[in-house]
Design a protein around this motif. Structure first.
Motif, short mmCIF file in Angstrom:
data_model
loop_
_atom_site.label_atom_id
_atom_site.label_comp_id
_atom_site.label_asym_id
_atom_site.label_seq_id
_atom_site.Cartn_x
_atom_site.Cartn_y
_atom_site.Cartn_z
N ASP A 119 20.35 -8.92 22.71
CA ASP A 119 21.07 -8.50 21.52
C ASP A 119 22.56 -8.45 21.84
O ASP A 119 22.95 -7.84 22.83
CB ASP A 119 20.56 -7.12 21.08
N VAL A 130 32.16 1.32 15.42
CA VAL A 130 31.28 2.09 16.32
C VAL A 130 32.11 2.74 17.42
O VAL A 130 31.90 3.90 17.79
CB VAL A 130 30.16 1.21 16.90
N PHE A 134 31.83 6.61 18.11
CA PHE A 134 31.23 7.11 19.36
C PHE A 134 32.27 7.57 20.38
O PHE A 134 32.00 8.43 21.21
CB PHE A 134 30.37 6.01 20.02
N ARG A 135 33.47 6.93 20.35
CA ARG A 135 34.46 7.21 21.39
C ARG A 135 35.82 7.43 20.76
O ARG A 135 36.77 6.65 20.95
CB ARG A 135 34.52 6.02 22.38
N GLU A 192 20.07 -2.00 11.82
CA GLU A 192 21.18 -2.90 12.11
C GLU A 192 20.83 -4.26 11.52
O GLU A 192 19.82 -4.85 11.90
CB GLU A 192 21.43 -3.02 13.62
N GLU A 194 21.14 -8.01 11.30
CA GLU A 194 21.59 -9.02 12.25
C GLU A 194 20.95 -10.38 11.93
O GLU A 194 19.98 -10.46 11.17
CB GLU A 194 21.17 -8.62 13.69
N ASP A 226 17.49 -4.48 13.85
CA ASP A 226 17.44 -3.81 15.16
C ASP A 226 17.48 -2.30 14.91
O ASP A 226 18.53 -1.67 14.98
CB ASP A 226 18.63 -4.29 15.99
N ARG A 230 20.24 6.71 16.67
CA ARG A 230 21.62 6.94 17.13
C ARG A 230 21.77 8.17 18.00
O ARG A 230 22.67 8.21 18.86
CB ARG A 230 22.54 7.07 15.90
N GLN A 233 20.47 7.18 21.43
CA GLN A 233 21.42 6.21 21.98
C GLN A 233 22.70 6.89 22.50
O GLN A 233 23.16 6.60 23.60
CB GLN A 233 21.78 5.19 20.89
N PRO A 242 22.43 0.46 25.65
CA PRO A 242 21.27 0.89 24.86
C PRO A 242 19.97 0.76 25.65
O PRO A 242 19.77 -0.20 26.39
CB PRO A 242 21.26 -0.08 23.68
N GLY A 338 24.05 -9.29 16.91
CA GLY A 338 24.74 -8.01 16.82
C GLY A 338 24.89 -7.67 15.35
O GLY A 338 24.83 -8.56 14.48
N THR A 339 25.05 -6.40 15.08
CA THR A 339 25.19 -5.93 13.70
C THR A 339 26.28 -6.70 12.99
O THR A 339 27.38 -6.85 13.51
CB THR A 339 25.54 -4.43 13.71
#
Ligand SMILES: O=C(O)/C=C/C(=O)CC(=O)CC(=O)O
Ligand SMILES: [Ca+2]
Ligand SMILES: [Mg+2]
Length: 407
Positions: A119, A130, A134-135, A192, A194, A226, A230, A233, A242, A338-339
């Motif tokens: 993936d 994302v 996430f960051r 997701e 894809e 996919d 979350r 993850q 992942p 990928g998404t």
């Protein structure tokens, strides 16, 4: 394109320019068989080929597309040209018509035996969103992102056909304010949207598939959901990426659209800046951006329309990257894009982005709200692409419903 003797609606997503392959059975059948979707029908490809004495009859007579995939590009082209001739030559009608079955009568199955599953993470808009979610304290794209198509190896054994139920996974999660991890059903189950690609002709271990070799190895494309937990993850993914948050189920659509049906959908990918290393440069005049329009529905309500044409890395670059270290690909290996997310809010391919980490729930037209998926929700992802002569190439859809966790 000549007319068919078969009645096919002019706007059918399964017209003569498409002719995707899948695996079907009718009620009471001993087992699944290979078919081609045409209009409102499925052509029983093995039976038609045996009746016609076609040289490729053996390759298309199995309970999966595996034999056809392994047969290689010259055979893929021969089968497609032959099916087209069968459906357009009035002299063939008598021999072919008995092998047509109404699509509303059949059940669809897993189209091929999945080998390895990779993936990718190739939408700049998705990766940027994302990263921000996430960051929040780091740059949204990691320093490597524009130099190589980032990916991970997924769990091939849990790739399931469209329609298979998806059981909410259990696992560890730990929110930022939790003192310790807890175990239980995921509370942030996501999708997701894809696009997947399946390898037909294998490559040699130690060799590489150049960007220009994509169509010699890849047979066709399909849709992928996919499913992603979350919360699992977010706790587990550092530093290896992942793992259990994505390995419980990955759904694929039943119809594999051959690359030959996507000629009119090929577009230049976005400008890549900085220019990638030599082995990742687009082959001259051979763009593999693809103008697919995806649609995501939750319980029948459209929630997103992600544009595949905006993907930063193409499937040809992904295959080149996957093999540049000498790793071979085998018949049945699949990889997902990928998404797929575009720049607009209505073009985001997962709930994590659509609801910005769950903070801005979606309001569905039935009055309910969704931050993430609830038990009983049904998700469907569909897509179309432009075909020649104003036709539409349909991908059908990949669907799945969420079942409660097994605790
Ligand atoms: O950036 C992250 O930490 C997370 C990325 C993903 O969710 C991985 C993934 O499945 C890639 C994708 O579908 O685009
Ligand atoms: Ca994914
Ligand atoms: Mg998965």
């Amino acid at each position: 394109m000549p007319e068919s003797w078969l009645d096919i609606a002019p706007d059918s997503p399964f017209g003569l320019h498409n002719l995707p392959y899948g695996v079907f059975s009718e009620p009471g059948d001993p087992g699944p068989r290979t078919g081609v979707a045409v209009g409102a029908h499925v052509l029983d490809l093995g039976a038609a080929a045996r009746a016609a004495g076609s040289p490729f009859a053996d390759a298309v007579s199995g309970p999966s597309l595996d034999g056809l995939l392994a047969a290689g590009r010259p055979v893929w082209e021969q089968v497609r040209a032959t099916v087209l001739r069968w459906l357009t030559d009035p002299a063939r009608e008598e021999g072919v018509r008995p092998h047509l079955i109404g699509r509303d009568r059949v059940r669809m199955h897993m189209p091929f035996t999945v080998g390895d599953y990779v993936d990718f993470y190739s939408s700049e808009h998705h990766a940027t969103n994302v990263g921000r979610i996430f960051r929040p304290d780091s740059a949204p794209l990691t320093p490597n992102w524009k130099h190589l198509p980032i990916g991970y190896h997924g769990r091939a054994g849990t790739v399931v056909p469209s329609g298979a139920p998806v059981v909410r996974p259990c696992g560890q999660r730990k929110g930022p304010d939790d003192p310790a991890p807890v175990f239980g059903p995921s509370r942030r189950l996501d999708i997701e949207a894809e696009v997947g690609f399946v390898v037909g002709a294998p490559s040699r271990r130690g060799g590489r598939v150049p960007v220009g070799g994509f169509a010699d190895h890849v047979f066709g494309a399909f849709l992928v959901n996919d499913w992603s937990a979350r919360d699992l993850q977010a706790w587990e993914y550092v530093p290896l990426g992942p793992f259990l948050g994505k390995s419980f189920a990955t759904s694929v659509s039943p119809w594999v659209v051959p690359l030959q049906a996507l000629e009119a959908a090929r577009v230049e990918p976005p400008v890549r800046d900085p220019e990638p290393l030599e082995y990742l440069r687009d082959a001259k005049d051979e763009p593999w951006g693809l103008d697919l329009a995806l649609e995501v529905r939750i319980n029948g309500h459209v929630v997103a329309r992600p544009p595949f044409a905006q993907m930063y890395w193409t499937p040809a670059q992904q295959l080149a990257h996957m093999t540049v270290n000498g790793a071979s690909v085998r018949t049945g290996d699949m990889y997902a894009s990928g998404t797929v997310s575009g720049p607009e809010p209505g073009q985001r391919g997962c709930l994590l982005e659509m609801t910005w980490g769950g903070r801005e729930p979606l309001k569905l037209p039935d009055g309910s709200e969704r931050a993430f998926l609830e038990d009983g929700d049904t998700v469907a992802i569909s897509a179309t692409a432009p075909g020649p002569e104003g036709s539409v190439i349909g991908f059908g859809e990949v669907t799945g419903s969420v079942r409660p966790a097994e605790e």
